[in-house]
Design a protein around this motif. Structure first.
Motif, PDB file in Angstrom:
ATOM      1  N   LEU A 128       6.600   9.881   2.332  1.00 31.46           N
ATOM      2  CA  LEU A 128       7.135   8.859   3.245  1.00 31.46           C
ATOM      3  C   LEU A 128       7.260   7.570   2.454  1.00 31.46           C
ATOM      4  N   SER A 129       8.401   6.907   2.594  1.00 33.09           N
ATOM      5  CA  SER A 129       8.601   5.665   1.846  1.00 33.09           C
ATOM      6  C   SER A 129       9.384   4.680   2.693  1.00 33.09           C
ATOM      7  N   ASN A 130       9.757   3.573   2.081  1.00 31.87           N
ATOM      8  CA  ASN A 130      10.527   2.565   2.805  1.00 31.87           C
ATOM      9  C   ASN A 130      12.012   2.900   2.843  1.00 31.87           C
ATOM     10  N   GLY A 159       4.847  -0.809   4.832  1.00 31.37           N
ATOM     11  CA  GLY A 159       3.932  -1.699   4.146  1.00 31.37           C
ATOM     12  C   GLY A 159       3.911  -1.531   2.637  1.00 31.37           C
ATOM     13  N   GLU A 160       2.962  -2.197   2.005  1.00 29.55           N
ATOM     14  CA  GLU A 160       2.912  -2.266   0.547  1.00 29.55           C
ATOM     15  C   GLU A 160       2.793  -0.892  -0.103  1.00 29.55           C
ATOM     16  N   LEU A 161       1.929  -0.031   0.412  1.00 31.38           N
ATOM     17  CA  LEU A 161       1.707   1.263  -0.227  1.00 31.38           C
ATOM     18  C   LEU A 161       2.940   2.158  -0.129  1.00 31.38           C
ATOM     19  N   GLY A 162       3.629   2.100   1.005  1.00 34.93           N
ATOM     20  CA  GLY A 162       4.849   2.883   1.152  1.00 34.93           C
ATOM     21  C   GLY A 162       5.962   2.406   0.244  1.00 34.93           C
ATOM     22  N   ARG A 163       5.930   1.132  -0.129  1.00 32.45           N
ATOM     23  CA  ARG A 163       6.953   0.583  -1.016  1.00 32.45           C
ATOM     24  C   ARG A 163       6.613   0.787  -2.484  1.00 32.45           C
ATOM     25  N   SER A 164       5.320   0.804  -2.807  1.00 31.85           N
ATOM     26  CA  SER A 164       4.938   0.765  -4.211  1.00 31.85           C
ATOM     27  C   SER A 164       4.350   2.062  -4.743  1.00 31.85           C
ATOM     28  N   ASP A 194      -3.920  -2.426   7.699  1.00 31.52           N
ATOM     29  CA  ASP A 194      -4.176  -3.849   7.502  1.00 31.52           C
ATOM     30  C   ASP A 194      -4.500  -4.110   6.032  1.00 31.52           C
ATOM     31  N   ALA A 195      -4.605  -5.388   5.687  1.00 30.11           N
ATOM     32  CA  ALA A 195      -4.789  -5.781   4.285  1.00 30.11           C
ATOM     33  C   ALA A 195      -6.083  -5.226   3.704  1.00 30.11           C
ATOM     34  N   GLU A 196      -7.135  -5.166   4.506  1.00 27.66           N
ATOM     35  CA  GLU A 196      -8.420  -4.657   4.026  1.00 27.66           C
ATOM     36  C   GLU A 196      -8.312  -3.168   3.669  1.00 27.66           C
ATOM     37  N   GLU A 197      -7.629  -2.410   4.521  1.00 28.66           N
ATOM     38  CA  GLU A 197      -7.470  -0.980   4.257  1.00 28.66           C
ATOM     39  C   GLU A 197      -6.617  -0.748   3.019  1.00 28.66           C
ATOM     40  N   VAL A 198      -5.543  -1.519   2.872  1.00 30.47           N
ATOM     41  CA  VAL A 198      -4.690  -1.397   1.690  1.00 30.47           C
ATOM     42  C   VAL A 198      -5.484  -1.700   0.428  1.00 30.47           C
ATOM     43  N   ALA A 199      -6.273  -2.776   0.451  1.00 33.23           N
ATOM     44  CA  ALA A 199      -7.079  -3.143  -0.717  1.00 33.23           C
ATOM     45  C   ALA A 199      -8.085  -2.054  -1.065  1.00 33.23           C
ATOM     46  N   ARG A 200      -8.696  -1.459  -0.044  1.00 35.59           N
ATOM     47  CA  ARG A 200      -9.666  -0.392  -0.289  1.00 35.59           C
ATOM     48  C   ARG A 200      -9.000   0.818  -0.941  1.00 35.59           C
ATOM     49  N   ALA A 217      -0.593   8.023  -4.636  1.00 36.56           N
ATOM     50  CA  ALA A 217      -0.654   7.830  -6.086  1.00 36.56           C
ATOM     51  C   ALA A 217       0.274   6.702  -6.505  1.00 36.56           C
ATOM     52  N   PRO A 218      -0.208   5.802  -7.362  1.00 35.65           N
ATOM     53  CA  PRO A 218       0.646   4.738  -7.890  1.00 35.65           C
ATOM     54  C   PRO A 218       1.517   5.285  -9.012  1.00 35.65           C
TER      55      PRO A 218
END
Length: 437
Positions: free
Chosen positions: A298-300, A278-283, A3-9, A251-252
């Motif tokens: 793992l990615s998109n 989701g966002e982390l898998g894409r970015s 969820d968005a909260e976990e991604v932000a954390r 890692a970004p």
């Protein structure tokens, strides 16, 4: 899916990792690991007996046994196995050993039949493993009970279309073994991805030497300067430890990198994206260790596990797999291998894999020498230390000789869902605000 909260954390923690000037408060100093864990026949035997006989292991994909009656051989963990898509639609695994005089029930890598027949004396089994045919039945006693002489089963369960096996009949269910990874992996469409490529290569080093090159990013700037380094900011890498020995790195890309235009390990044009990622898998680059021998980014665009199979104390079979959404009429995607010009239709390891494996044989040779005495690890290499703790727990700490054992210094307070780094990050942010006021 997160969820968005976990991604932000997690995004905040990656930035915090980049700012820290020391390991997190309270993180234990990691004792040196004994050198013999890579060179001892005694420890290797314990791994084979307790780890690879009791863990859930990747065996294949439903594309390899797509229809009822299809079967495939599998022998990456010692005992020969046959995996069968039953006539009733259920996928099962059995020891590939006839209950008569031990001959293999199937001798080809793949096939299709409504019955499995041993070629030695034609004992015949249904796809559910039951024995249904014994030639010259009159020569056996009248009370010879076929019902108790079926093929011996091996635990077999699916995650989406991916097949796992476990030699331990008392093992926990696959989803329990995966724990939180099962939830995090939902977004990667394991129920829809196809098997695009599967190739194996033999390495001359211990399986852990080969695998651990994929369990830390400390080496990335030095070994992968033009391949992985443009995608991964090793200073902002965030490791997460999970129950049952699993782990994740996240890692970004470096700040100056526009990831959308860097394709060193991303998909080439034409690959179908997995829209649910989701966002982390894409970015970001996120790679998971599924204990004991699966490592995979793992990615998109793909699910490409690297599997490390011990073949002896000093040799490993590296299996390179690419799974992706249907590619239609385009060539099947293959992330880890490229055509081998020296062999018709042959494949060789891609540049990234060659970079990761280039020192394996030399490292193993060096480890056998008297100068190799112990392994000191940094905080950034904690995934490796935690992995070794899990090996000893799986073996049973009392079964590991004291001179080969690692200390269990990373406690449950550092294992998901616990994470003391989050509290430290909040405290430091609060202190910085107070100082600015």
């Amino acid at each position: 899916m997160m969820d968005a909260e976990e991604v932000a954390r997690l995004k905040a923690l990656m930035e915090w990792e980049g700012r820290r000037t020391a390991p997190p408060q309270g993180f234990p100093a990691l004792p040196d690991m004994p050198a013999g864990r890579y060179t001892s026949p005694e420890y290797f035997a314990l791994e084979m007996e307790h780890v690879f006989r009791k863990s859930w292991l990747f065996a294949g994909h439903m594309d390899e046994i797509p229809e009822r009656g299809c079967w495939m051989r599998w022998h990456n963990a010692g005992d020969p196995i046959v995996i069968v898509h039953g006539m009733d639609g259920k996928v099962r695994a059995f020891h590939n050993t006839c209950r008569h005089r031990g001959a293999p029930v199937v001798t080809e890598d793949r096939g299709k039949s409504s019955r499995l027949m041993c070629g030695y004396h034609n004992w015949t089994y249904k796809t559910d493993g039951s024995l249904v045919g014994v030639p010259e039945r009159r020569d056996f006693p009248e009370d010879f009970d076929l019902s108790c002489r079926g093929l011996l089963p091996v635990r077999c369960e699916l995650f989406g279309k991916v097949i796992f096996v476990n030699f331990d009949q008392g093992a926990m269910p696959l989803l329990d073994w995966m724990g939180p990874l099962a939830r995090e992996w939902e977004e990667f469409a394991f129920d829809r991805i196809r098997l695009a490529a599967r190739h194996s290569f033999d390495l001359k080093c211990n399986w852990k030497v080969a695998m651990e090159a994929n369990m830390e990013v400390y080496h990335v700037p030095f070994i992968h300067p033009t391949t992985v380094a443009p995608l991964v900011d090793s200073t902002r890498n965030l490791n997460t430890l999970y129950p049952n020995g699993h782990a994740r790195m996240l890692a970004p890309p470096p700040r100056q990198t526009d990831r959308e235009h860097v394709r060193a390990i991303d998909s080439p044009p034409g690959w179908q994206p997995i829209a649910t990622v989701g966002e982390l898998g894409r970015s970001c680059t996120q790679s998971y260790t599924l204990f004991p021998n699966w490592v995979s980014p793992l990615s998109n665009y793909f699910v490409p596990p690297l599997l490390f199979w011990p073949t002896s104390l000093g040799t490993t079979r590296l299996e390179l797999v690419t799974m992706a959404l249907d590619w239609g009429d385009a060539p099947a995607p293959d992330l880890w291998t490229v055509p081998d010009a020296a062999q018709p239709n042959g494949r060789q390891m891609s540049r990234i894999i060659l970079e990761d494996t280039q020192f394996g044989e030399a490292i193993q040779h060096s480890m056998q020498g008297s100068a190799f005495r112990s392994v000191p690890l940094s905080y950034q290499e904690a995934r490796i230390y935690a992995f070794h703790q899990s090996l000893d727990r799986m073996i049973g700490e009392a079964n590991v000789p004291a001179h080969l054992r690692v200390e269990q210094v990373i406690g449950p307070e550092w294992v998901w869902p616990n994470d003391p780094r989050a509290a430290q990050m909040v405290r430091e942010a609060s202190q910085a605000r107070d100082a600015a006021e």
